[in-house]
Design a protein around this motif. Sequence first.
Motif, PDB file in Angstrom:
ATOM      1  N   SER A  55       0.786  -1.244   0.000  1.00  0.00           N
ATOM      2  CA  SER A  55       0.000   0.000   0.000  1.00  0.00           C
ATOM      3  C   SER A  55       0.815   1.290   0.000  1.00  0.00           C
ATOM      4  O   SER A  55       0.270   2.337  -0.322  1.00  0.00           O
ATOM      5  N   ASN A  56       2.077   1.269   0.376  1.00  0.00           N
ATOM      6  CA  ASN A  56       2.922   2.466   0.296  1.00  0.00           C
ATOM      7  C   ASN A  56       4.383   2.073   0.571  1.00  0.00           C
ATOM      8  O   ASN A  56       4.661   0.909   0.900  1.00  0.00           O
ATOM      9  N   GLY A  57       5.271   3.028   0.453  1.00  0.00           N
ATOM     10  CA  GLY A  57       6.698   2.737   0.626  1.00  0.00           C
ATOM     11  C   GLY A  57       7.068   2.421   2.077  1.00  0.00           C
ATOM     12  O   GLY A  57       8.003   1.652   2.325  1.00  0.00           O
ATOM     13  N   THR A  58       6.352   3.013   3.021  1.00  0.00           N
ATOM     14  CA  THR A  58       6.590   2.709   4.436  1.00  0.00           C
ATOM     15  C   THR A  58       6.171   1.269   4.729  1.00  0.00           C
ATOM     16  O   THR A  58       6.890   0.523   5.414  1.00  0.00           O
ATOM     17  N   ALA A  59       5.025   0.868   4.190  1.00  0.00           N
ATOM     18  CA  ALA A  59       4.574  -0.527   4.322  1.00  0.00           C
ATOM     19  C   ALA A  59       5.585  -1.474   3.682  1.00  0.00           C
ATOM     20  O   ALA A  59       5.865  -2.555   4.219  1.00  0.00           O
ATOM     21  N   MET A  81      20.511  10.039   6.513  1.00  0.00           N
ATOM     22  CA  MET A  81      20.065  10.915   5.423  1.00  0.00           C
ATOM     23  C   MET A  81      19.007  10.190   4.591  1.00  0.00           C
ATOM     24  O   MET A  81      19.264   9.681   3.509  1.00  0.00           O
ATOM     25  N   THR A  82      17.794  10.136   5.150  1.00  0.00           N
ATOM     26  CA  THR A  82      16.679   9.447   4.508  1.00  0.00           C
ATOM     27  C   THR A  82      15.385   9.926   5.124  1.00  0.00           C
ATOM     28  O   THR A  82      15.381  10.651   6.122  1.00  0.00           O
ATOM     29  N   PHE A  83      14.276   9.511   4.515  1.00  0.00           N
ATOM     30  CA  PHE A  83      12.962   9.726   5.120  1.00  0.00           C
ATOM     31  C   PHE A  83      12.873   8.818   6.350  1.00  0.00           C
ATOM     32  O   PHE A  83      13.380   7.691   6.344  1.00  0.00           O
ATOM     33  N   VAL A  84      12.215   9.320   7.390  1.00  0.00           N
ATOM     34  CA  VAL A  84      12.207   8.660   8.693  1.00  0.00           C
ATOM     35  C   VAL A  84      11.735   7.199   8.634  1.00  0.00           C
ATOM     36  O   VAL A  84      12.147   6.365   9.446  1.00  0.00           O
ATOM     37  N   ALA A  85      10.918   6.855   7.638  1.00  0.00           N
ATOM     38  CA  ALA A  85      10.333   5.511   7.579  1.00  0.00           C
ATOM     39  C   ALA A  85      11.380   4.408   7.418  1.00  0.00           C
ATOM     40  O   ALA A  85      11.152   3.276   7.858  1.00  0.00           O
ATOM     41  N   THR A  86      12.520   4.705   6.802  1.00  0.00           N
ATOM     42  CA  THR A  86      13.569   3.685   6.647  1.00  0.00           C
ATOM     43  C   THR A  86      13.957   3.131   8.017  1.00  0.00           C
ATOM     44  O   THR A  86      14.246   1.944   8.167  1.00  0.00           O
ATOM     45  N   ALA A  87      13.951   4.018   9.030  1.00  0.00           N
ATOM     46  CA  ALA A  87      14.329   3.617  10.386  1.00  0.00           C
ATOM     47  C   ALA A  87      13.114   3.239  11.233  1.00  0.00           C
ATOM     48  O   ALA A  87      13.121   2.220  11.937  1.00  0.00           O
ATOM     49  N   ALA A 153      17.828  -2.500   0.116  1.00  0.00           N
ATOM     50  CA  ALA A 153      17.933  -1.233  -0.612  1.00  0.00           C
ATOM     51  C   ALA A 153      16.608  -0.502  -0.496  1.00  0.00           C
ATOM     52  O   ALA A 153      15.587  -1.012  -0.981  1.00  0.00           O
ATOM     53  N   ASP A 154      16.612   0.655   0.159  1.00  0.00           N
ATOM     54  CA  ASP A 154      15.431   1.522   0.108  1.00  0.00           C
ATOM     55  C   ASP A 154      15.574   2.326  -1.181  1.00  0.00           C
ATOM     56  O   ASP A 154      16.321   3.298  -1.245  1.00  0.00           O
ATOM     57  N   ALA A 155      14.870   1.848  -2.213  1.00  0.00           N
ATOM     58  CA  ALA A 155      14.964   2.441  -3.545  1.00  0.00           C
ATOM     59  C   ALA A 155      13.741   3.297  -3.850  1.00  0.00           C
ATOM     60  O   ALA A 155      13.302   3.387  -4.995  1.00  0.00           O
ATOM     61  N   ALA A 156      13.223   3.956  -2.806  1.00  0.00           N
ATOM     62  CA  ALA A 156      12.060   4.842  -2.992  1.00  0.00           C
ATOM     63  C   ALA A 156      12.351   5.924  -4.029  1.00  0.00           C
ATOM     64  O   ALA A 156      11.443   6.421  -4.683  1.00  0.00           O
ATOM     65  N   HIS A 157      13.635   6.293  -4.189  1.00  0.00           N
ATOM     66  CA  HIS A 157      14.008   7.356  -5.131  1.00  0.00           C
ATOM     67  C   HIS A 157      14.507   6.825  -6.469  1.00  0.00           C
ATOM     68  O   HIS A 157      14.721   7.625  -7.375  1.00  0.00           O
ATOM     69  N   SER A 158      14.800   5.539  -6.580  1.00  0.00           N
ATOM     70  CA  SER A 158      15.738   5.138  -7.638  1.00  0.00           C
ATOM     71  C   SER A 158      15.253   4.060  -8.592  1.00  0.00           C
ATOM     72  O   SER A 158      16.069   3.479  -9.310  1.00  0.00           O
ATOM     73  N   PHE A 177      10.304  -0.047  -2.893  1.00  0.00           N
ATOM     74  CA  PHE A 177       9.961   1.095  -3.751  1.00  0.00           C
ATOM     75  C   PHE A 177       8.779   1.851  -3.143  1.00  0.00           C
ATOM     76  O   PHE A 177       8.001   1.280  -2.381  1.00  0.00           O
ATOM     77  N   SER A 178       8.656   3.111  -3.507  1.00  0.00           N
ATOM     78  CA  SER A 178       7.488   3.926  -3.138  1.00  0.00           C
ATOM     79  C   SER A 178       6.903   4.522  -4.403  1.00  0.00           C
ATOM     80  O   SER A 178       7.645   4.943  -5.294  1.00  0.00           O
ATOM     81  N   PHE A 179       5.577   4.556  -4.457  1.00  0.00           N
ATOM     82  CA  PHE A 179       4.897   5.174  -5.606  1.00  0.00           C
ATOM     83  C   PHE A 179       4.071   6.378  -5.170  1.00  0.00           C
ATOM     84  O   PHE A 179       2.991   6.644  -5.701  1.00  0.00           O
ATOM     85  N   THR A 182       5.210  12.252  -5.630  1.00  0.00           N
ATOM     86  CA  THR A 182       6.451  12.946  -6.005  1.00  0.00           C
ATOM     87  C   THR A 182       7.527  11.992  -6.523  1.00  0.00           C
ATOM     88  O   THR A 182       8.530  12.444  -7.076  1.00  0.00           O
ATOM     89  N   LYS A 183       7.339  10.688  -6.386  1.00  0.00           N
ATOM     90  CA  LYS A 183       8.390   9.721  -6.748  1.00  0.00           C
ATOM     91  C   LYS A 183       8.437   9.508  -8.264  1.00  0.00           C
ATOM     92  O   LYS A 183       7.690  10.112  -9.005  1.00  0.00           O
ATOM     93  N   ASN A 184       9.311   8.608  -8.722  1.00  0.00           N
ATOM     94  CA  ASN A 184       9.562   8.510 -10.163  1.00  0.00           C
ATOM     95  C   ASN A 184       8.377   7.974 -10.964  1.00  0.00           C
ATOM     96  O   ASN A 184       8.299   8.193 -12.159  1.00  0.00           O
ATOM     97  N   ASN A 321      15.589  17.840   2.123  1.00  0.00           N
ATOM     98  CA  ASN A 321      15.526  16.378   2.233  1.00  0.00           C
ATOM     99  C   ASN A 321      16.875  15.876   2.703  1.00  0.00           C
ATOM    100  O   ASN A 321      17.799  15.810   1.904  1.00  0.00           O
ATOM    101  N   TYR A 322      17.087  15.553   3.973  1.00  0.00           N
ATOM    102  CA  TYR A 322      16.088  15.377   5.002  1.00  0.00           C
ATOM    103  C   TYR A 322      16.651  15.853   6.332  1.00  0.00           C
ATOM    104  O   TYR A 322      17.876  15.865   6.509  1.00  0.00           O
ATOM    105  N   LEU A 323      15.794  16.082   7.308  1.00  0.00           N
ATOM    106  CA  LEU A 323      16.260  16.204   8.688  1.00  0.00           C
ATOM    107  C   LEU A 323      16.943  14.884   9.036  1.00  0.00           C
ATOM    108  O   LEU A 323      16.361  13.816   8.812  1.00  0.00           O
TER     109      LEU A 323
END
Length: 396
Positions: A55-59, A81-87, A153-158, A177-179, A182-184, A321-323
């Motif tokens: 359902s999403n990249g965090t999931a 250096m990532t969106f908080v969800a990776t952690a 690999a968190d490939a949300a961007h790639s 991956f995340s869809f 704003t993603k690719n 991108n990102y705190l």
Amino acid sequence: MTSLLPYGRQSVTDDDVAAVVAALRSDWLTTGPEVAAFEAELSRWAGGAGVAVVSNGTAALHVAYAAAGVGPGDEVIVPPMTFVATASSAVALGARVVFADVEEETFTLDPAAVAAATTGRTAVVAAVDYAGHPADYDALRAAVAGSDALLLADAAHSIGATYRGRPVGSLADLTTFSFFPTKNLTTAEGGAVATGDPELLTRARRFRTVGLVRERDELRWPDEGGWHQEVHAFGLNYRLPDVLCALGRSQLRRLDAFLRRRAELVARYDEALADLPGVLTPGRRDWASPAWHLYPIRVLDGRRREVYDAMRAAGIGVQVNYLPVHWHPAFADLGYRRGSCPVAEGFYAQQLSLPLFPGLRDSDQERVVDALAAALRRPVWPGPPRPAGVPVRPVT
Ligand SMILES: *Cc1c(COP(=O)(O)O)cnc(C)c1O
């Protein structure tokens, strides 16, 4: 007042709309044929890895960590250096997150920092393809050699990028991956897990579907009846509906074109900003063919906040991108300290993402460059340091 030019934005055509409408009129709104078809098409982008859409990249991260068996007592190594969800998705499974610093130049996970942070409790090392530039997977693989840790690999961007000629999705044990719009590519909300390991794929699919087991030869009570299904390990409902898979399939047809336009815009930014004093353009390594999701510049001389405010005031939706993830109060409250990852933290202090999306027009991009140059031409704040929270007024 003109509307804000966003830093990222979806591209949706009449074909996308028609694909969604067709799915809405079909027998299957969810758990139908669009799901398997989208997974098969994503698999081709991921070098043939098996794919489970979610359902999403965090999931996707939660599912991937669960498939890896992450739980209490385990450590998961993540770059800050990532969106908080990776952690945070690893924390949700009871693991302890260990932050390892990033490399200068690409700001992806530093293999030397990973080697230093790996222990007998390390279950997963999660790299992030920051801005769409792949991490150094061969070096990361070498850094964890001799431990039982899986590489994620968190490939949300790639999605669509390659590393030494090999596609993202085929580089790590698990790829997410995340869809998000704003993603690719987008499915509004959506994500996926890719893996070349059939056992990890089965575990991912089960976690996504409440943990349900339907395969007769695996049932504990196979003669219960035709309706019977069992839960052997707990999962959640992270299914991606057919309606959104149909949108994803339609978008995937244009992913090549999206990436080409992003690369063209990146080349134009590189050229326009090369001689602009006070900023650095993003670095890249010769073994990477990035799928640029962000255009992250560095604003020097402590002027990032001022340039952000000035560009926002000029209608340019720049973003940061990102705190660093360990700075979030939820991690600070667990005892994580500022200063532990100096490369990521130093980068954060300078980082600014300029607008980048396939529908960005050349003329919009020229407006971004002009606004950046104008912001930098302003004199540096005179006198004593500016108190926090006081915006810089335009000097006219
Ligand atoms: C967007 C993103 C995610 C999360 O994806 P969502 O679809 O927004 O849940 C995870 N990691 C990174 C690096 C991201 O950019």
